[in-house]
Design a protein around this motif. Structure first.
Motif, PDB file in Angstrom:
ATOM      1  N   GLN A 134      88.940 -83.115 -43.121  1.00 48.65           N
ATOM      2  CA  GLN A 134      89.726 -83.349 -44.325  1.00 48.65           C
ATOM      3  C   GLN A 134      90.403 -84.716 -44.272  1.00 48.65           C
ATOM      4  O   GLN A 134      90.426 -85.435 -45.279  1.00 48.65           O
ATOM      5  CB  GLN A 134      90.789 -82.252 -44.482  1.00 48.65           C
ATOM      6  N   GLN A 135      90.925 -85.062 -43.127  1.00 44.71           N
ATOM      7  CA  GLN A 135      91.578 -86.365 -42.952  1.00 44.71           C
ATOM      8  C   GLN A 135      90.574 -87.505 -43.146  1.00 44.71           C
ATOM      9  O   GLN A 135      90.861 -88.492 -43.814  1.00 44.71           O
ATOM     10  CB  GLN A 135      92.217 -86.452 -41.557  1.00 44.71           C
ATOM     11  N   ARG A 136      89.388 -87.355 -42.574  1.00 49.62           N
ATOM     12  CA  ARG A 136      88.354 -88.380 -42.699  1.00 49.62           C
ATOM     13  C   ARG A 136      87.900 -88.540 -44.144  1.00 49.62           C
ATOM     14  O   ARG A 136      87.687 -89.646 -44.630  1.00 49.62           O
ATOM     15  CB  ARG A 136      87.156 -88.028 -41.806  1.00 49.62           C
ATOM     16  N   ILE A 137      87.746 -87.403 -44.864  1.00 52.58           N
ATOM     17  CA  ILE A 137      87.346 -87.467 -46.270  1.00 52.58           C
ATOM     18  C   ILE A 137      88.447 -88.143 -47.087  1.00 52.58           C
ATOM     19  O   ILE A 137      88.175 -88.936 -47.990  1.00 52.58           O
ATOM     20  CB  ILE A 137      87.007 -86.064 -46.810  1.00 52.58           C
ATOM     21  N   ARG A 138      89.702 -87.854 -46.769  1.00 54.90           N
ATOM     22  CA  ARG A 138      90.817 -88.481 -47.478  1.00 54.90           C
ATOM     23  C   ARG A 138      90.820 -89.989 -47.255  1.00 54.90           C
ATOM     24  O   ARG A 138      91.057 -90.764 -48.176  1.00 54.90           O
ATOM     25  CB  ARG A 138      92.151 -87.892 -47.016  1.00 54.90           C
ATOM     26  N   LEU A 139      90.510 -90.412 -46.031  1.00 55.26           N
ATOM     27  CA  LEU A 139      90.449 -91.845 -45.722  1.00 55.26           C
ATOM     28  C   LEU A 139      89.140 -92.485 -46.164  1.00 55.26           C
ATOM     29  O   LEU A 139      88.979 -93.698 -46.054  1.00 55.26           O
ATOM     30  CB  LEU A 139      90.631 -92.060 -44.213  1.00 55.26           C
ATOM     31  N   GLN A 140      88.194 -91.658 -46.620  1.00 55.98           N
ATOM     32  CA  GLN A 140      86.873 -92.081 -47.075  1.00 55.98           C
ATOM     33  C   GLN A 140      86.139 -92.869 -46.006  1.00 55.98           C
ATOM     34  O   GLN A 140      85.713 -94.010 -46.192  1.00 55.98           O
ATOM     35  CB  GLN A 140      86.988 -92.879 -48.370  1.00 55.98           C
TER      36      GLN A 140
ATOM     37  N   LEU B 251      89.741 -79.761 -50.091  1.00 53.98           N
ATOM     38  CA  LEU B 251      90.679 -78.646 -50.121  1.00 53.98           C
ATOM     39  C   LEU B 251      90.153 -77.478 -49.297  1.00 53.98           C
ATOM     40  O   LEU B 251      88.949 -77.241 -49.218  1.00 53.98           O
ATOM     41  CB  LEU B 251      90.900 -78.177 -51.563  1.00 53.98           C
ATOM     42  N   ALA B 252      91.060 -76.723 -48.705  1.00 49.54           N
ATOM     43  CA  ALA B 252      90.677 -75.557 -47.889  1.00 49.54           C
ATOM     44  C   ALA B 252      89.966 -74.501 -48.731  1.00 49.54           C
ATOM     45  O   ALA B 252      89.201 -73.693 -48.205  1.00 49.54           O
ATOM     46  CB  ALA B 252      91.910 -74.958 -47.223  1.00 49.54           C
ATOM     47  N   ARG B 253      90.173 -74.522 -50.036  1.00 46.87           N
ATOM     48  CA  ARG B 253      89.508 -73.575 -50.925  1.00 46.87           C
ATOM     49  C   ARG B 253      87.987 -73.786 -50.916  1.00 46.87           C
ATOM     50  O   ARG B 253      87.224 -72.846 -51.091  1.00 46.87           O
ATOM     51  CB  ARG B 253      90.054 -73.764 -52.332  1.00 46.87           C
ATOM     52  N   TYR B 254      87.548 -75.017 -50.722  1.00 43.55           N
ATOM     53  CA  TYR B 254      86.122 -75.336 -50.742  1.00 43.55           C
ATOM     54  C   TYR B 254      85.544 -75.622 -49.359  1.00 43.55           C
ATOM     55  O   TYR B 254      84.356 -75.469 -49.142  1.00 43.55           O
ATOM     56  CB  TYR B 254      85.866 -76.541 -51.643  1.00 43.55           C
ATOM     57  N   LEU B 255      86.363 -76.090 -48.439  1.00 41.39           N
ATOM     58  CA  LEU B 255      85.920 -76.417 -47.085  1.00 41.39           C
ATOM     59  C   LEU B 255      86.329 -75.264 -46.176  1.00 41.39           C
ATOM     60  O   LEU B 255      87.451 -75.198 -45.696  1.00 41.39           O
ATOM     61  CB  LEU B 255      86.553 -77.734 -46.630  1.00 41.39           C
ATOM     62  N   LYS B 256      85.424 -74.334 -45.981  1.00 42.78           N
ATOM     63  CA  LYS B 256      85.713 -73.091 -45.263  1.00 42.78           C
ATOM     64  C   LYS B 256      85.287 -73.170 -43.804  1.00 42.78           C
ATOM     65  O   LYS B 256      84.408 -73.939 -43.436  1.00 42.78           O
ATOM     66  CB  LYS B 256      84.983 -71.911 -45.922  1.00 42.78           C
ATOM     67  N   THR B 257      85.905 -72.323 -43.002  1.00 45.62           N
ATOM     68  CA  THR B 257      85.551 -72.222 -41.589  1.00 45.62           C
ATOM     69  C   THR B 257      85.029 -70.824 -41.304  1.00 45.62           C
ATOM     70  O   THR B 257      85.422 -69.854 -41.954  1.00 45.62           O
ATOM     71  CB  THR B 257      86.767 -72.479 -40.682  1.00 45.62           C
ATOM     72  N   GLN B 258      84.133 -70.734 -40.348  1.00 45.53           N
ATOM     73  CA  GLN B 258      83.627 -69.459 -39.839  1.00 45.53           C
ATOM     74  C   GLN B 258      83.687 -69.535 -38.332  1.00 45.53           C
ATOM     75  O   GLN B 258      83.351 -70.559 -37.742  1.00 45.53           O
ATOM     76  CB  GLN B 258      82.182 -69.212 -40.268  1.00 45.53           C
ATOM     77  N   ALA B 259      84.120 -68.430 -37.700  1.00 41.90           N
ATOM     78  CA  ALA B 259      84.201 -68.409 -36.247  1.00 41.90           C
ATOM     79  C   ALA B 259      83.753 -67.049 -35.741  1.00 41.90           C
ATOM     80  O   ALA B 259      84.065 -66.023 -36.340  1.00 41.90           O
ATOM     81  CB  ALA B 259      85.622 -68.705 -35.787  1.00 41.90           C
TER      82      ALA B 259
ATOM     83  N   GLN C 256      79.734 -74.103 -55.683  1.00 45.99           N
ATOM     84  CA  GLN C 256      79.117 -75.207 -56.415  1.00 45.99           C
ATOM     85  C   GLN C 256      79.329 -76.538 -55.697  1.00 45.99           C
ATOM     86  O   GLN C 256      78.482 -77.422 -55.760  1.00 45.99           O
ATOM     87  CB  GLN C 256      79.698 -75.267 -57.829  1.00 45.99           C
ATOM     88  N   VAL C 257      80.443 -76.678 -55.004  1.00 46.14           N
ATOM     89  CA  VAL C 257      80.710 -77.946 -54.318  1.00 46.14           C
ATOM     90  C   VAL C 257      79.744 -78.176 -53.164  1.00 46.14           C
ATOM     91  O   VAL C 257      79.574 -79.308 -52.719  1.00 46.14           O
ATOM     92  CB  VAL C 257      82.172 -78.048 -53.826  1.00 46.14           C
ATOM     93  N   GLN C 258      79.108 -77.100 -52.686  1.00 42.28           N
ATOM     94  CA  GLN C 258      78.132 -77.245 -51.612  1.00 42.28           C
ATOM     95  C   GLN C 258      76.961 -78.131 -52.069  1.00 42.28           C
ATOM     96  O   GLN C 258      76.485 -78.973 -51.317  1.00 42.28           O
ATOM     97  CB  GLN C 258      77.631 -75.875 -51.182  1.00 42.28           C
ATOM     98  N   ARG C 259      76.531 -77.956 -53.299  1.00 41.05           N
ATOM     99  CA  ARG C 259      75.442 -78.778 -53.842  1.00 41.05           C
ATOM    100  C   ARG C 259      75.888 -80.232 -53.968  1.00 41.05           C
ATOM    101  O   ARG C 259      75.160 -81.149 -53.582  1.00 41.05           O
ATOM    102  CB  ARG C 259      75.009 -78.247 -55.207  1.00 41.05           C
ATOM    103  N   ILE C 260      77.083 -80.445 -54.460  1.00 42.17           N
ATOM    104  CA  ILE C 260      77.610 -81.804 -54.605  1.00 42.17           C
ATOM    105  C   ILE C 260      77.736 -82.477 -53.245  1.00 42.17           C
ATOM    106  O   ILE C 260      77.349 -83.632 -53.058  1.00 42.17           O
ATOM    107  CB  ILE C 260      78.974 -81.773 -55.324  1.00 42.17           C
ATOM    108  N   ALA C 261      78.262 -81.736 -52.274  1.00 43.70           N
ATOM    109  CA  ALA C 261      78.442 -82.286 -50.926  1.00 43.70           C
ATOM    110  C   ALA C 261      77.091 -82.617 -50.292  1.00 43.70           C
ATOM    111  O   ALA C 261      76.953 -83.639 -49.621  1.00 43.70           O
ATOM    112  CB  ALA C 261      79.208 -81.297 -50.058  1.00 43.70           C
TER     113      ALA C 261
END
Length: 150
Positions: free
Chosen positions: A40-46, A78-86, A98-103
Motif C-alpha cells: 500500500q505504501q509503495r502504491i501510494r508513492l507510485q 484500500l484494504a477493501r480491495y487489497l485482501k490478504t489470505q493466510a 472488479q479491481v483485480q482486472r484493472i490491477a
C-alpha cells in the motif's frame, strides 16, 4: 529478486518445518499484514518494487477546464480491495473483485478498454503494483526471526 527469496527459503525452511499448523498460520498472517502495508505504501508513492517510479499517465485528449488531477490507484490500495489470505501452507496479498482486472492490466501492461461506454482501447504501460522489494524481503525475515525468538 527470486534468488533472494530462494535464499530466505533455504535458510528458514528447517526452522519453519518445526512449527505446527496453527503457528505457521499465525506467522503467515503477520507476514501478509506487513506485506500488504508495504505494498500500500509503495502504491501510494507510485513506485515499482525496484524503486523506480511508475510511468506517467498519457496526456488526456480533452481536458475539462478546472479538472482536478488525481493520483493513480488511490482506491486500489484500500484494504477493501487489497485482501490478504493466510494459512499453514503460506499467505497471499491479492486484489479482489472488479479491481483485480484493472490491477492485472496495469501490472502486466495489457491492452484494455479506456471507457465502458466507448469501444476505445489503449495499451497501458506496465506498472508493478504488487511485487517484492529488497526491503520487503528484509521485513519478512525480521518478522520470522521475531516470531521464532518468542
Amino acid at each position: 529478486m527470486a534468488d533472494a527469496l530462494a535464499l530466505l527459503d533455504s535458510k528458514l525452511s528447517g526452522l519453519l518445518s518445526q512449527l505446527g499448523p496453527a503457528q505457521r498460520r499465525t506467522l503467515a498472517r503477520q507476514i501478509v499484514a506487513s506485506l500488504r502495508a508495504s505494498q500500500q505504501q509503495r502504491i501510494r508513492l507510485q513506485q515499482n518494487p525496484d524503486g523506480s517510479g511508475f510511468e506517467a499517465r498519457r496526456p488526456q485528449l480533452r481536458k475539462k477546464k478546472g479538472a482536478i488531477r488525481r493520483q493513480m490507484f488511490t482506491k486500489l490500495r484500500l484494504a477493501r480491495y487489497l485482501k490478504t489470505q493466510a494459512g499453514p501452507a503460506g499467505g497471499a496479498v491479492e486484489f479482489i473483485g472488479q479491481v483485480q482486472r484493472i490491477a492485472r492490466v496495469h501490472q502486466l501492461g495489457l491492452l484494455d478498454r479506456v471507457s465502458r461506454n466507448r469501444g476505445v482501447t489503449a495499451q497501458y504501460p506496465a506498472r508493478q503494483l504488487l511485487g517484492f522489494s529488497p526491503s520487503d524481503i528484509e521485513d519478512i525475515s525480521d518478522v520470522i526471526l521475531k516470531y521464532l525468538s518468542r
